[in-house]
Each structure stands twice: as structure tokens, then as C-alpha cells.
Design a protein around this motif. Structure first.
Motif, PDB file in Angstrom:
ATOM      1  N   THR A  13      -4.086   7.002  -1.831  1.00 42.43           N
ATOM      2  CA  THR A  13      -3.720   5.441  -1.626  1.00 42.43           C
ATOM      3  C   THR A  13      -3.820   4.726  -2.697  1.00 42.43           C
ATOM      4  O   THR A  13      -4.758   4.675  -3.401  1.00 42.43           O
ATOM      5  N   ARG A  46      -3.134   0.562  -3.997  1.00 41.30           N
ATOM      6  CA  ARG A  46      -2.911  -0.766  -3.626  1.00 41.30           C
ATOM      7  C   ARG A  46      -2.194  -1.524  -4.712  1.00 41.30           C
ATOM      8  O   ARG A  46      -2.789  -1.607  -5.867  1.00 41.30           O
ATOM      9  N   GLU A  56       1.031   5.346   0.146  1.00 45.13           N
ATOM     10  CA  GLU A  56       0.185   6.510   0.679  1.00 45.13           C
ATOM     11  C   GLU A  56       0.956   7.774   0.278  1.00 45.13           C
ATOM     12  O   GLU A  56       2.225   7.792   0.424  1.00 45.13           O
ATOM     13  N   GLU A  80       0.882  -0.958   0.152  1.00 45.75           N
ATOM     14  CA  GLU A  80       0.062   0.254  -0.094  1.00 45.75           C
ATOM     15  C   GLU A  80       0.975   1.308   0.014  1.00 45.75           C
ATOM     16  O   GLU A  80       1.712   1.349   0.780  1.00 45.75           O
TER      17      GLU A  80
END
Length: 372
Positions: free
Chosen positions: A315, A317, A304, A302
Motif C-alpha cells: 500500500t 499513500r 494498493e 491510496e
């Protein structure tokens, strides 16, 4: 520590200026915006304890020429009325080279300079009149800040800039302008800043080439000068975050998978990899100029990212099951965390070698908390 206020602190140049003060000087400036100007008493209270004012607020668009001219004079007059009357305050004015021209914007900027100089000197302070050329950079507003901002927006949206009355225009990146404004604190006088001349058609062609290489294949264009790097970073800001993540073409056979992480057409750079244990995090910093790419090749991650001096966190993934990468925009705090159960393997690339004397890497948490 010097107490610094920035008028127009939430605008394009004001934001760049506040970011640089934080990164290079450890100063958290007071950012003055429209709400403060709308209430002169509130503005005076805000400026009561400051040592230096960096006056960046300005009017360059309005319905009439008279509104442009008087708008800049009015901003200066309001600021003069809010300055402490019983002690000296230094002031650096982000003026324009057009102040030497006979047009509405130039007359307004020149008139504002005269008002500010008289008021600051009357209080015993120092006044630096910095005449800046056309400024461009990350997060400029199209059809407002500069033709570069307009071109960048059009190209990022898949359009083609229209070039009329092609000519050379002196250009200065916002971080370079910010550095000059900061360096001028404590000076008294008048300085005309020369930008780097580039034709309008040249800027359009560079941006179109960048878009062809970068948005379609993720290729880094030639970055053989600081201007090309600054223009590239300005373009990247306009494509973030909607362009990401971007997939890599995968070639697979019985041996496994092969895929490119970075293809560069010029400049120096470095590629590297890391392993990160489950639950662990890397990064928590930002860059002023450096380009950096994160490529997840194994595990689940992840990422950020938060624009400096803003609260919203973007964010992403990513998974090594589908090789993907994200490029970190300049002036955005970023990190990467292993959110899977296995080891995370990440490949990184930067356009510059890590130099211990000037790594262009400034620690800060994406969450906005203080670092230990």
C-alpha cells in the motif's frame, strides 16, 4: 474446461505460466510444489483428475554435477509414478536446449524427457518435448535462474555487473516461454525453441543505462523493441516496492506549480488524467506487458498493489501536496482510491496505446475476491 497442472508451479517459470493461463485462457491451474513431490501419494491424488501436466519443475543448481543430473531424472520418475495409470494424460515438458549437450544438466534433462515420453505414450497420451533457451523475466532469482536475474539484482542494488567470457546467449522472456508451453498442449513431438541472441555485455550495458535514467530521475529508457521492454520490466520488478514513491522536481512561482509526470526516450505511449470522487476507486486489473505510471496531482490517494497469485498487498499513500508517482509492475493487480475529502486528480501514462482488440488489461480485485 481443460484441467491443467503445473509442476514447479511456485517457481519462477511456473508462476509466469500460471499467470498467463489465468489472464489469457481463464484457467486456474493446479500448482504442484515441493511439498507435493515430497509425498508421492499426495502427488498422485493431486494429479488424479487433470487432463494436462505442464512439467516445469527442474534442478539446475546443486552441490555436485551428479546431483544436477540425477535430480532432473528423479523429478521425472516421481511424476511418472503419480500419473493416472488407467487413462491418458497429455504432458508438455519444459526441457532445455542444453539437452542436446553433453553436460550434467543436459544429460539430466534429456534422460527425464525419455522417461516422460515413454510413460505418457504408454498411457495413450501426447507428449510434447519443448527445448527452451535461457529464460529471463520478472522475479527471477539472482544466482539461480539466469545471469539476467543476477545482473538485474546487482544493478537494482546500485552495483555493477561483472562480465567475463562475453558471448551471445539466446534469451527468451518468461511470458513468451509460457505462451509456447500453453500452445503446445495437445501436441506430440519435439520442438527446439530459438531465443533472441544478445551478448552478456549488451545486457549489462542496457541495465546500467536503465538504472541511470530510471532510478535517479524516473525517466523511461528507450523501449524500441520487445526485448528492451521485457528487460525493463524485469529490472522494474527488482526495484519494486523499495524504489517507490519517487518525487518529481517542482518549479513554483506566482502562477502555481509546474512539474513533469513522464519523460520518455523512445517508443509510443499515452498520458491521461482522471478525477475520482471521495471514497471511489479505479483500476482493479493487471497487465502482462504494459508499463503504467500513476501520478497524483491533487487530493489524497491510496494505491494498493498485489503480486498475482500471492496474498500480500503493498500500500502507498500519495498526496498532490507533494507530487509523487508510482509505476505499476507487470503481473501485479492494482487500484487507486480517493481517501481524502476533495476530488482526486490523477495523471496516468502507459507505454502503449489502449487497443480494443488487445488492451493487455485483465480484471481482478486486489483484495483477491471475484469481480461482480
Amino acid at each position: 474446461m481443460t484441467r491443467v497442472a503445473i509442476t514447479g508451479g511456485f517457481g519462477f517459470l511456473g508462476w509466469h505460466l500460471a499467470c498467463r493461463l489465468r489472464a489469457k485462457h481463464g484457467i486456474e491451474p493446479l500448482r504442484v510444489g515441493r511439498d507435493d513431490y515430497a509425498d508421492p501419494a499426495r502427488l498422485a491424488r493431486s494429479l488424479a483428475d487433470v487432463d494436462v501436466v505442464l512439467h516445469v519443475a527442474g534442478v539446475n543448481r546443486a552441490h555436485t554435477d551428479a546431483e544436477v543430473e540425477q535430480g532432473n531424472v528423479s523429478l521425472a520418475r516421481t511424476l511418472v509414478g503419480a500419473l493416472p495409470a488407467d487413462r491418458p494424460v497429455d504432458l508438455v515438458y519444459a526441457n532445455s536446449v542444453q539437452a542436446e549437450l553433453d553436460n550434467a544438466y543436459g544429460r539430466g534433462k534429456a534422460g527425464a524427457a525419455d522417461l516422460l515420453a515413454d510413460a505418457v505414450h504408454a498411457r495413450g497420451g501426447r507428449f510434447q518435448d519443448l527445448l527452451l533457451p535461457n529464460i529471463f523475466g520478472e522475479h527471477g532469482r539472482p544466482h539461480h535462474n539466469s545471469f539476467v536475474a543476477t545482473f538485474v539484482h546487482e544493478v537494482a542494488c546500485g552495483g555493477t555487473p561483472s562480465v567475463t567470457n562475453d558471448r551471445e546467449i539466446p534469451l527468451l522472456h518468461a511470458q513468451e516461454a509460457a505462451a509456447l508451453l500453453i500452445a503446445a498442449m495437445g501436441d506430440d513431438g519435439r520442438t527446439v525453441v530459438s531465443g533472441e541472441p544478445h551478448s552478456i555485455s549488451e545486457v549489462a550495458e542496457l541495465l546500467e543505462r536503465t538504472h541511470r535514467l530510471y532510478a535517479t530521475r524516473g525517466e523511461v529508457p528507450p523501449l524500441t523493441s520487445s526485448f528492451e521492454l521485457n528487460l525493463f520490466n524485469t529490472y522494474r520488478a527488482a526495484t519494486f516496492p523499495q524504489l517507490w514513491p519517487m518525487g518529481s522536481q517542482v518549479h513554483a512561482d506566482q502562477r502555481g506549480r509546474l512539474f513533469e509526470t513522464v519523460r520518455s526516450h523512445g517508443g509510443t505511449g499515452m498520458a491521461y488524467a482522471s478525477t475520482t470522487l471521495p471514497g471511489q476507486k479505479r483500476g482493479e486489473h493487471y497487465h502482462l506487458h504494459k508499463m503504467e505510471r500513476f501520478v497524483v496531482v491533487a487530493g489524497d490517494a491510496e494505491i494498493e498493489v498485489r503480486r498475482l497469485l500471492h496474498d500480500e498487498v503493498v500500500t502507498f499513500r500519495l498526496s498532490g501536496d507533494r507530487p509523487e508517482f508510482v509505476d505499476m509492475p507487470t503481473l501485479w493487480v492494482h487500484n487507486i482510491r480517493n481517501v481524502g475529502d476533495t476530488e482526486l486528480v490523477t495523471v496516468f501514462w502507459s507505454d502503449q496505446l489502449l487497443g480494443p482488440n488487445d488492451p493487455d488489461q485483465y480484471p481482478e480485485l486486489v483484495a483477491g475476491e471475484d469481480l461482480p
